[in-house]
Motif scaffolding. Structure first.
Motif, PDB file in Angstrom:
ATOM      1  N   SER A 141       0.815  -1.216   0.000  1.00  0.00           N
ATOM      2  CA  SER A 141       0.000   0.000   0.000  1.00  0.00           C
ATOM      3  C   SER A 141       0.849   1.265   0.000  1.00  0.00           C
ATOM      4  O   SER A 141       0.429   2.300  -0.517  1.00  0.00           O
ATOM      5  N   GLY A 142       2.050   1.202   0.582  1.00  0.00           N
ATOM      6  CA  GLY A 142       2.897   2.386   0.627  1.00  0.00           C
ATOM      7  C   GLY A 142       3.252   2.895  -0.757  1.00  0.00           C
ATOM      8  O   GLY A 142       3.267   4.107  -1.011  1.00  0.00           O
ATOM      9  N   HIS A 145       0.205   4.485  -2.228  1.00  0.00           N
ATOM     10  CA  HIS A 145      -0.090   5.741  -1.530  1.00  0.00           C
ATOM     11  C   HIS A 145       0.784   6.868  -2.074  1.00  0.00           C
ATOM     12  O   HIS A 145       0.330   8.013  -2.217  1.00  0.00           O
ATOM     13  N   SER A 162      -1.663   2.787   5.051  1.00  0.00           N
ATOM     14  CA  SER A 162      -1.920   1.356   5.228  1.00  0.00           C
ATOM     15  C   SER A 162      -3.271   0.912   4.687  1.00  0.00           C
ATOM     16  O   SER A 162      -3.548  -0.287   4.601  1.00  0.00           O
ATOM     17  N   ASN A 163      -4.122   1.866   4.302  1.00  0.00           N
ATOM     18  CA  ASN A 163      -5.487   1.538   3.876  1.00  0.00           C
ATOM     19  C   ASN A 163      -5.505   1.260   2.371  1.00  0.00           C
ATOM     20  O   ASN A 163      -5.922   2.098   1.557  1.00  0.00           O
ATOM     21  N   ARG A 245      -8.756  -4.106   8.444  1.00  0.00           N
ATOM     22  CA  ARG A 245      -7.783  -3.022   8.458  1.00  0.00           C
ATOM     23  C   ARG A 245      -8.138  -1.927   9.451  1.00  0.00           C
ATOM     24  O   ARG A 245      -7.467  -0.886   9.499  1.00  0.00           O
ATOM     25  N   GLN A 250      -6.317  -4.524  12.943  1.00  0.00           N
ATOM     26  CA  GLN A 250      -5.217  -4.881  12.058  1.00  0.00           C
ATOM     27  C   GLN A 250      -3.954  -5.217  12.846  1.00  0.00           C
ATOM     28  O   GLN A 250      -3.260  -6.199  12.560  1.00  0.00           O
ATOM     29  N   GLN A 251      -3.685  -4.422  13.872  1.00  0.00           N
ATOM     30  CA  GLN A 251      -2.474  -4.637  14.664  1.00  0.00           C
ATOM     31  C   GLN A 251      -2.545  -5.938  15.468  1.00  0.00           C
ATOM     32  O   GLN A 251      -1.551  -6.665  15.572  1.00  0.00           O
ATOM     33  N   GLU A 268       1.392   0.152  18.585  1.00  0.00           N
ATOM     34  CA  GLU A 268       1.084   0.542  17.214  1.00  0.00           C
ATOM     35  C   GLU A 268      -0.341   1.081  17.096  1.00  0.00           C
ATOM     36  O   GLU A 268      -0.615   1.980  16.297  1.00  0.00           O
ATOM     37  N   THR A 272      -0.936   4.691  15.470  1.00  0.00           N
ATOM     38  CA  THR A 272      -1.721   4.859  14.246  1.00  0.00           C
ATOM     39  C   THR A 272      -3.034   5.601  14.519  1.00  0.00           C
ATOM     40  O   THR A 272      -3.520   6.336  13.653  1.00  0.00           O
TER      41      THR A 272
END
Length: 317
Positions: A141-142, A145, A162-163, A245, A250-251, A268, A272
């Protein structure tokens, strides 16, 4: 029931702002005073069973005020803003027909806009979507993005790196329409309201909001959040492209998979969520129609009264 909206003179209240600012309590109080009912505009509270991690207000804290559009979707379903818009408009119309004031409460900015603004959502292109999803799977995703940031900085600022699902959708819309994703949204200076809506933003200074988020996450764990995620995992949470997510979920799913330990998942989640709150604040600050009130601890007792003054000034109540 038809979802055809009424004229812009209809009265609706929306309580908006970042997570942990105190929107839920204010929404209940305003609905109680107005003789209204609450409509959820938090995208993750639409999922059944996602209670602790989304800070879904328990029945005992709703003050007898009916709440709508909670627990609508199974965790395996993919969220759809267009479907939410249909559900929200139908509920708003029903309440107005009954003489009840709809009070929208939540921090999902696009969902708020979908409910109260003249917003249309482009269709989908299976080939474009498939290519983007393949790239997401291959490069993460990075990478996508960053591409979105180059094509539409405003959209990238509003969507977490991250989405992947939302990034893919934004890039798909750009590919289909040839225009930035945010170009699909009417600007705050455009008269695009479907309803005569008073938007009240709950504002908390960053240091205090960060501290509240840490406390909220601590309380989530104390309330058994890991157990909630384990139950939902058994119910198919990992299969859900949207629900899996969600912040915290997600974590913990990554922790259960052995990617890190539970303490790291907790840290995290705090990190986030703080970052997400900043994005929420940025989104709502762009809309000049939002009337901001302080939700700081020192001002909490005055908040309902000040919000009520706004309602009276706007609607003559």
């Amino acid at each position: 029931m038809s979802s055809t909206p009424r004229s812009p003179q209809v009265q609706v209240v929306a309580v908006v702002g970042p997570t942990a600012a105190g929107k839920s309590d204010l929404g209940v109080e305003l609905a109680r005073r107005l003789g209204g009912e609450v409509i959820n505009t938090d995208s993750m509270q639409l999922y059944r069973g996602m209670d602790i991690g989304t800070a879904k207000l328990p029945e005992s804290e709703r003050g007898g005020v009916p709440h709508h559009l909670l627990d609508v979707w199974d965790v395996r379903e993919t969220a759809s803003v267009a479907e939410y818009q249909r559900l929200a408009r139908d509920r708003i119309e029903l309440l107005l027909a009954e003489g009840r004031v709809p009070v929208l409460v939540g921090g999902s900015g696009l969902y708020v806009r979908a409910a109260v603004d003249r917003l249309e959502f482009p269709g989908t292109d299976p080939e474009v979507r498939a290519a983007l999803e393949a790239e997401l799977a291959a490069r993460g995703s990075g990478h996508l993005h960053q591409r979105l940031a180059d094509a539409d900085p405003a959209a990238a600022a509003a969507i977490l790196p991250s989405n992947g699902r939302r990034i893919v959708r934004a890039l798909e819309v750009i590919a289909i329409t040839g225009a930035p994703f945010t170009a699909q949204l009417p600007g705050p200076d455009e008269d695009q309201s479907v309803y005569r809506t008073l938007q009240i933003g709950v504002d908390v200074a960053r240091p205090e909001l960060d501290a509240r988020i840490t406390t909220r996450v601590d309380r989530m764990w104390e309330a058994g959040f890991p157990d909630e995620v384990r139950r939902l995992e058994q119910a198919g949470l990992r299969e859900g492209r949207t629900a899996s997510r969600a912040l915290g979920y997600q974590q913990l799913l990554a922790s259960f998979a052995g990617e890190h330990d539970e303490a790291t998942a907790r840290e995290e989640t705090v990190r986030t969520t703080r970052r997400f709150a900043r994005r929420q604040d940025t989104w709502f600050r762009r809309d000049g129609r939002v009337h901001w009130l302080s939700g700081a601890a020192a001002d909490r007792a005055q908040l309902p009264g000040l919000a009520w003054e706004l309602v009276e000034r706007e609607f003559g109540r």
